[in-house]
Design an enzyme around this catalytic site. Structure first.
Site, PDB file in Angstrom:
ATOM      1  N   GLU A   1     -40.832 -12.654  -6.911  1.00  0.00           N
ATOM      2  CA  GLU A   1     -41.308 -12.299  -8.253  1.00  0.00           C
ATOM      3  C   GLU A   1     -41.488 -10.795  -8.406  1.00  0.00           C
ATOM      4  OE1 GLU A   1     -42.372 -14.881  -6.538  1.00  0.00           O
ATOM      5  OE2 GLU A   1     -42.080 -16.604  -7.859  1.00  0.00           O
TER       6      GLU A   1
ATOM      7  N   HIS B   1     -50.814 -23.875  -8.212  1.00  0.00           N
ATOM      8  CA  HIS B   1     -49.821 -24.069  -9.261  1.00  0.00           C
ATOM      9  C   HIS B   1     -50.458 -24.592 -10.554  1.00  0.00           C
ATOM     10  CE1 HIS B   1     -47.453 -24.026  -5.569  1.00  0.00           C
ATOM     11  NE2 HIS B   1     -46.369 -23.784  -6.299  1.00  0.00           N
TER      12      HIS B   1
END
Lengths: 392, 331
Positions: B65, B134
């Site tokens: 990322e 998550h």
């Protein structure tokens, strides 16, 4: 643009630097990159280069000075330039304690703290509503889950009050009356002496003397006029009741000036009949009438209400049996006069119906004690019972 | 809203349509991210885009990322209009330097010479049984940084109009999508439209209490409003739609009208979005409030994997209903 010369930060944790020496003097030409000054850190002495071409000017730090990192210590000027005006200290923002607080940090003004009322909690909206509608929050019971006063409680109080609460703004006379009576009632120690007096002779005197005054002066003689004359004569024998309390002591008043309370549209005014013990009964009537007319017409003159040493308030015409009046300082007493009504009283050991008036004297205890008040009332009662003797 | 709304799309379909329209309109628009091309993301939101626009404009990246967000920032500075896809909002932690120190500041520090017309799309939201790494809603992290715009759409209509506006915006814009909303259906007009960034929307008008809600919490608030209506409480649901810029006026005026407010957001309540929104309301409407402003957000714990525990950590229609009823009730 002028270029600033600042004390450089040579290490991360450095807060100050010591200026060891200038390599150039003020007024010297300098070239960008050439050595300008020497700075000492705790590890080394470092040469600092000129940040621009120009002339060294406005040097504010001398050799040996210890200077905060970031602070401007000189300027390099191009031809025609002058050093900028004194600017805010160029210290790091973290340490700029003296600087103005940064306005941007506050997004909105902190709401003004609402005045607290003790006890239960009140929602901000309810508090505002109550204020706007003149509702006394202290009178409300909160309906919130923990007893908080909510807007609905205020709305209910508004509804219960019916029409919106009207607050009347008093006129100047009323406001003055409010202030004066409050001050008197809260600062003058009042006490009261009451006498019921047979007013048969008073009525008789009015009947006897009235027609002549009516004829000669075109004014009717009232009970109040007679009482003004009799009170003034009684006061002449009791100077304490005609006195005043002052910070230095008790002041005797030379004149006997009788105030007469007169109801006007907006409150009450006490107009003054001066030297009431020495003028003719007809003069009292005329003065009383003129003063009353001016007062009711709102045309009272300053002299009309100045200088009273004693006041008479007569509510007899309103059928009041008796009442107590509030003293008007610096006077020491006021006489409250009720209506003259037929009552059954003992006369020579037998019940008789007689016209009786109740006289109530309010006394300032700083000036008049009980005996003073009682003795004055004794003479006044005698005067009412035998006016002709006193009016000689 | 335009007249022709004779069709419904899912939230995910609205996103895909917005992206496709903008990619057709402007060849500088590209998509970068993990599994965005062939897989069309795990949520299948981008399915089909690579077939239309090719792998050079829908680019699968390595699992990095920080790396591909940095590529996005650089690409934006040098002329493209990238849409960077961060699969789970939890992973924005890895992009923080690129976003907070580079994307947010380049325009300012270059004196306006550079700009970063980049969009980051990412997710938030719990109750998907995805466990603590998550399931977070970390949008407040970006709201805290001047120079970033943060969008929180709650309906298919809003997400399409706002995403298109975000792509056309010259500033870095982060769009948070609740992963539980991708299947939510709603009317979306066929014709072109965008929604201005920084304008709140009153999703339901009411009189008794204002419920300010973000993202999927808008749907929760609307559900609670129906329950409240049954007991005679009229709730107004206000959706800020964008957290920064923030339409403070609409929030404050609604609270002034109703005198009561709840703020709901799925991020952590502590030091979170709800704190800021509640503060805005209190500062603007203090003398119109009849009750303290209530805040409802995620419990201050890692989101549990256990379904019953997970459900207990975030606001629900029932819990919003209970809080609203308490604020409106009397002794």
């Amino acid at each position: 643009m002028a270029t600033s010369v600042v004390m450089p930060a040579l290490e991360l944790a450095q807060e100050t630097g010591k200026l060891v020496a200038w390599r150039k003097k003020e007024g010297d030409s300098v070239s960008k990159g050439e050595p300008l000054l020497e700075v000492e850190t705790d590890k080394a002495v470092v040469e600092i280069e000129a940040p621009a071409d120009g002339v060294l000017a406005a040097v504010t730090a001398q050799a040996g000075a210890v200077i905060a990192v970031g602070k401007t210590i000189a300027w390099i000027l191009r031809p025609g330039e002058t050093p900028p005006a004194e600017t805010a200290p160029a210290d790091s923002g973290r340490h700029a304690a003296a600087a103005e607080p940064v306005a941007a940090a506050t997004s909105a003004p902190v709401a003004a703290r609402a005045a607290g009322k003790g006890g239960g909690r009140i929602s901000p909206k309810a508090r505002r509503f109550a204020q706007e509608h003149g509702i006394d929050l202290a009178m409300l019971r909160g309906s919130g889950s923990e007893g908080e006063i909510l807007t609905s409680d205020v709305e209910a109080a508004i509804a219960a009050a019916g029409a919106p609460t009207q607050v009347e703004v008093p006129g100047s006379i009323w406001r003055l009356m409010a202030e004066r009576t409050l001050q008197s009632w809260t600062t003058v120690p009042h006490f009261f002496v009451v006498r019921d007096v047979d007013a048969g002779a008073l009525n008789e005197t009015r009947k006897q003397r009235g027609p002549a005054i009516e004829r000669e002066r075109s004014v009717s003689l009232t009970h109040t006029d007679l009482l003004v004359a009799l009170v003034a004569r009684a006061l002449a024998r009791h100077p304490r009741v005609n006195a005043s309390w002052t910070p230095k002591g008790i002041r005797s008043n030379e004149e006997i000036n009788i105030g007469v309370a007169i109801a006007v549209a907006d409150g009450v005014v006490a107009t003054v009949i001066k030297n009431a013990g020495q003028i003719a009964l007809g003069d009292i009537s005329v003065q009383r009438r003129d003063l009353a007319e001016r007062a009711k017409g709102g045309r009272t003159r300053p002299a009309d209400i100045a200088g009273a040493t004693f006041t008479i308030s007569n509510l007899g015409m309103y059928h009041v049996d008796a009442f107590t009046a509030i003293i008007s300082p610096p006077q020491a007493a006021i006489l409250a006069v009720g209506s003259i009504t037929d009552r059954v009283v003992p006369v020579d050991g037998r019940p008789a119906v007689r016209p009786i008036v109740t006289l109530t004297l309010s006394c300032d205890h700083r000036v008049i004690d009980g005996a003073h008040g009682a003795l004055f009332m004794n003479d006044l009662a005698d005067a009412v019972r035998d006016p002709e003797k006193w009016l000689q | 809203m335009p007249e022709v709304i004779a069709r419904e799309l899912t939230f995910g379909e609205a996103i895909r349509e917005a992206l496709a329209e903008e990619m057709r309109r402007d060849s500088r628009v590209v998509i970068l991210g993990e599994d965005v091309a062939e897989a069309g993301t795990p949520f299948k939101v981008l399915a089909g885009l690579v077939q239309e626009f090719g792998p050079e404009r829908v680019v699968d990246t390595p699992i990095s990322e920080a790396g591909f967000t940095g590529i996005g920032v650089g690409a934006a500075m040098t002329g493209l209009r990238p849409v960077v896809d961060i699969m789970f909002g939890d992973f924005i932690t890895l992009t923080m330097d690129q976003m907070a120190n580079q994307a947010a500041k380049v325009h300012y520090m270059s004196g306006g010479m550079w700009k970063v017309p980049m969009v980051m799309r990412t997710t938030l939201g719990a109750t998907r049984r995805s466990a603590a790494q998550h399931s977070q809603s970390l949008h407040a992290w970006f709201c805290h940084i001047p120079g970033l715009k943060v969008i929180m759409p709650s309906t298919p209509y809003d997400v399409k109009g706002l995403l298109k506006a975000a792509i056309r915006d010259d500033n870095p814009v982060i769009v948070f999508e609740d992963k539980m909303m991708y299947k939510l259906k709603g009317p979306v007009p066929v014709e072109e439209y965008t929604i201005p960034i920084g304008k709140a929307d009153i999703k339901r008008a009411g009189e008794d209490i204002t419920i300010v809600a973000t993202s999927s919490m808008v749907q929760v608030a609307l559900g609670a409003a129906v329950m409240l209506e049954e007991i005679g409480i009229s709730a107004e649901v206000v959706d800020p739609r964008t957290l920064w810029p923030l339409d403070e006026h609409t929030l404050v005026e609604s609270a002034k009208k109703t005198s009561r407010a709840i703020v709901i957001d799925e991020g952590y309540a502590r030091y979170g979005t709800t704190a800021e929104l509640a503060s805005v309301i209190v500062e603007g409407a203090f003398f119109h409030l009849d009750q303290p402003v209530a805040r409802m957000g995620a419990m201050h714990v890692p989101i549990p994997f256990s379904p019953p525990l997970e459900d207990a950590t975030v606001p629900t229609e029932r819990s919003v209903f209970d809080v609203a009823r308490a604020l409106c009730s009397k002794r």
